[in-house]
Design an enzyme around this catalytic site. Structure first.
Site, short mmCIF file in Angstrom:
data_model
loop_
_atom_site.label_atom_id
_atom_site.label_comp_id
_atom_site.label_asym_id
_atom_site.label_seq_id
_atom_site.Cartn_x
_atom_site.Cartn_y
_atom_site.Cartn_z
N PRO A 187 0.82 -1.21 0.00
CA PRO A 187 0.00 0.00 0.00
C PRO A 187 0.86 1.27 0.00
O PRO A 187 2.04 1.20 0.35
CB PRO A 187 -0.79 -0.10 1.31
CG PRO A 187 -0.61 -1.48 1.79
CD PRO A 187 0.63 -2.02 1.19
N PRO A 188 0.27 2.39 -0.39
CA PRO A 188 1.01 3.64 -0.39
C PRO A 188 1.54 3.97 1.01
O PRO A 188 0.88 3.67 2.00
CB PRO A 188 -0.04 4.70 -0.78
CG PRO A 188 -1.14 3.93 -1.42
CD PRO A 188 -1.11 2.56 -0.85
N GLU A 411 -22.90 8.33 20.75
CA GLU A 411 -21.55 7.80 21.00
C GLU A 411 -21.55 6.89 22.23
O GLU A 411 -20.85 5.88 22.24
CB GLU A 411 -20.53 8.94 21.18
CG GLU A 411 -20.34 9.84 19.96
CD GLU A 411 -20.04 9.08 18.68
OE1 GLU A 411 -19.35 8.03 18.75
OE2 GLU A 411 -20.48 9.51 17.60
#
Ligand code: ADP
Ligand code: ZN
Length: 590
Positions: A187-188, A411
């Site tokens: 991956p980058p 949340e």
């Protein structure tokens, strides 16, 4: 002809102007372009960092540092969206030459076509743009393996390459052939470029670097000639390294080509030139080509044949130990408070790539400096991490009390389910300070780096995701739009459970989609053929998973309403609560 010289001067002038405009036009176009819809999708998932607007043209940089361009139908509609996502906006007046360009368009087309054909036919080598990028950068002695941390296996494999470069004769003495190509896939931001530079640095050889995206969208014929030129230069300086970044831009297999407008032809020529050059080394030339890609799945098989990129090294985002080591490298020059250990930071940064860890250390140092501190402490690192993970706090945003209350319960719903389910990752932090696009965030941090997930874990994740909405329903008996991302993720997990991971007892262990999403994530799974009846079954199985999880999250939260109210109250008061405090509130709630 009466005025032959004058005529040819005029023609030359026109041609020069044409070349000038044509090339500046081409230069403008060299960024890879994406369609506006894709751009919007990336924007909505907070992947865009900066944009530069010129007229309707937009050049964007995403969070991985990739540049591309797109064209907006209406900038006025886009601007509020950009602001909402905290994207850095730069605007430039529309290029002046545009009017001129338009007025001379017919002429240019003629000149362009003429140049195109003359190049194609005569195979003349066109003028090299940016020739200076072919001049080796002197990196020897600058980047070494000491700068690359946490990916020891890759380093070990590449030590061999360093040996080849240092003393090729030792290896060819008995008739062996030095491998020509190493493909780094991952991956980058996992350090592929860094690693390639370190090989050159360790071996003390010149480093030539070019990116695949430089080749495409260039003048016709330039890609191929540039490849030839690059190899010619490199051979003169043997032993050396050629680094080909984003090789998938040129090396896509014909079938997987997503190119349009005949760009594929040009790319194919470039690819062919590359293959010819790789095959054409003399035995006394030690030029090793290191290529990098995050899409090995689309590469043309011809590239991977023996004698070409036959060494392949996969680099994945580091595990917790690797992260600690990478952090240590990037903390070398940072004045760190004594109580901060890299192990602590590594624990709370699962999934971070090397580039993100480097960024984290840097942001933390800037954060501390802004506060005129003498040292970087844990709070700075935590703040920097939140900024990277969740975007900048939107402190100026006015939120109605009612909205804040809904967010607190939402949340709290996520956090309570995450706390109560035995297999779930522990809650690290809850906040109702809006960031980026989110009104609030519940962060969980896994205890260890997982590489595969059990069915139970995945179901727990869905329950946690649905917990926000369920809490809203229990307390307010209505829904807000705040849960849309939760629902998206939950649906995606349920879909993959059914279609990819064979976790539906009804449908059994069969894959209904194909394609590698794996660590590269770039590929989109495509549905395999199945009957309409099976399609309905897939739908109903996905629904069933989500429904079951919804029921369970409802049961959990209804049984814990003291905990829910207490946690929401604390959140409203403090806005941010950490995992230990959540535990305390739980113990205090009967
Ligand atoms: P890639 O080429 O894989 O996209 P880069 O090599 O460009 O990634 O990495 C970008 C930056 O991230 C590097 O310059 C370095 O600062 C940091 N980095 C990435 N991986 C590592 C690592 N393993 N060790 C130390 N730093 C790293
Ligand atoms: Zn949520």
């Amino acid at each position: 002809m009466k005025y032959p010289i004058r005529n040819s001067v005029i023609i030359l002038g026109i041609v020069l102007i044409g070349i000038g405009i044509y090339s500046s036009w081409q230069m403008e176009k060299r960024l890879p372009s994406v369609d506006y819809t894709t751009f919007l999708a990336q924007l909505t998932s907070d992947e865009i960092r900066t944009v530069e607007i010129m007229g309707g043209e937009i050049r964007a940089t995403d969070k991985y540092g990739q540049n591309f361009q797109t064209f907006a139908p209406d900038i006025k509609l886009l601007l509020p969206k950009l602001e909402e996502r905290n994207v850095t906006i730069r605007a430039r007046p529309e290029a002046k030459s545009f009017g001129f360009f338009e007025s001379t368009l017919p002429l240019l087309l003629v000149i362009g076509a003429w140049m195109y054909w003359s190049r194609k036919n005569k195979q003349t080598e066109p003028a090299m743009k940016g020739k200076d990028s072919l001049v080796p950068k002197d990196v020897a002695g600058k980047v070494t393996f000491a700068d690359v941390a946490g990916i020891d296996e890759a380093k070990e494999e590449l030590m061999e390459t360093v040996d080849f470069l240092r003393d090729s004769e030792r290896f060819t003495r008995l008739g062996g052939r030095i491998p020509k190509g190493v493909l780094l896939q991952g991956p980058p931001g996992t350090g592929k470029t860094l690693l390639a530079k370190a090989i050159a640095g360790e071996a003390g050889v010149p480093f030539f670097s070019i990116s695949g995206s430089d080749f495409v969208e260039m003048y016709v014929g330039v890609g191929a000639s540039r490849v030839r030129h690059l190899f010619e230069e490199a051979k003169k300086q043997s032993p050396c390294i050629i680094f080909l970044d984003e090789i998938d831009a040129v090396g896509r297999s014909r079938g997987a080509s997503g190119m349009s407008q005949g760009g594929g032809d040009e790319r194919e020529q470039t690819l062919n030139a590359l293959l010819v050059e790789m095959d054409g080394f003399q035995s006394d030339e030690t030029v090793i080509i290191v290529a990098a890609t995050n899409r090995p799945d689309v590469l043309d098989p011809a590239l991977l044949r023996p004698g070409r990129f036959d060494r392949q090294v996969t680099i994945l985002p580091p595990d917790v130990k690797g992260r600690a080591m990478i952090l240590a490298v990037h903390a070398r020059n940072i004045k760190m408070a004594k109580d901060v250990t890299m192990d602590m930071v590594a624990m709370t940064t699962p999934g971070f790539t090397g580039a993100e860890l480097a960024n984290l250390m840097n942001e933390a140092a800037l954060m501390a400096a802004r506060k005129d501190k003498e040292q970087v402490d844990l709070a700075d690192i935590e703040e920097a991490k939140d900024k990277i993970l969740m975007g900048v706090e939107r402190k100026g945003m006015v939120i109605r009390d009612e909205e804040k209350k809904v967010t607190a319960y939402h949340e709290a719903g996520h956090a309570i389910i995450a706390t109560l389910l035995p297999d779930a990752d522990p809650v690290h932090k809850i906040t109702i300070i809006p960031r980026g696009r989110a009104m609030g965030v519940t962060q969980q941090v896994p205890l260890d780096d997982r590489h595969s997930y059990s069915q139970e874990y995945l179901r727990d994740r869905i329950k946690i995701l649905l917990g926000g909405r369920t809490a809203e329903q229990i307390v307010f008996n209505r829904f807000t739009t705040g849960a849309s991302n939760d629902l998206q993720v939950a649906t995606e997990i349920a879909t993959r459970m059914v279609c990819e991971w064979g976790m539906s007892p009804v449908l059994g262990p069969r894959a209904y989609v194909a394609g590698d999403q794996g660590f590269l994530g770039g590929g989109r799974p495509r549905p395999l053929a199945y009957s309409e009846a099976t399609g309905q079954l897939i739908d109903s199985e996905i629904n069933k998973i989500i429904e079951d999880c919804l029921q369970e999250s409802m049961i959990i939260l209804q049984g814990k309403d003291d905990f829910l109210h207490n946690l929401a109250r604390h959140l409203l008061e403090k806005e941010t609560i950490n995992g230990a405090e959540v535990e305390k509130i739980m113990k205090a709630s009967p």
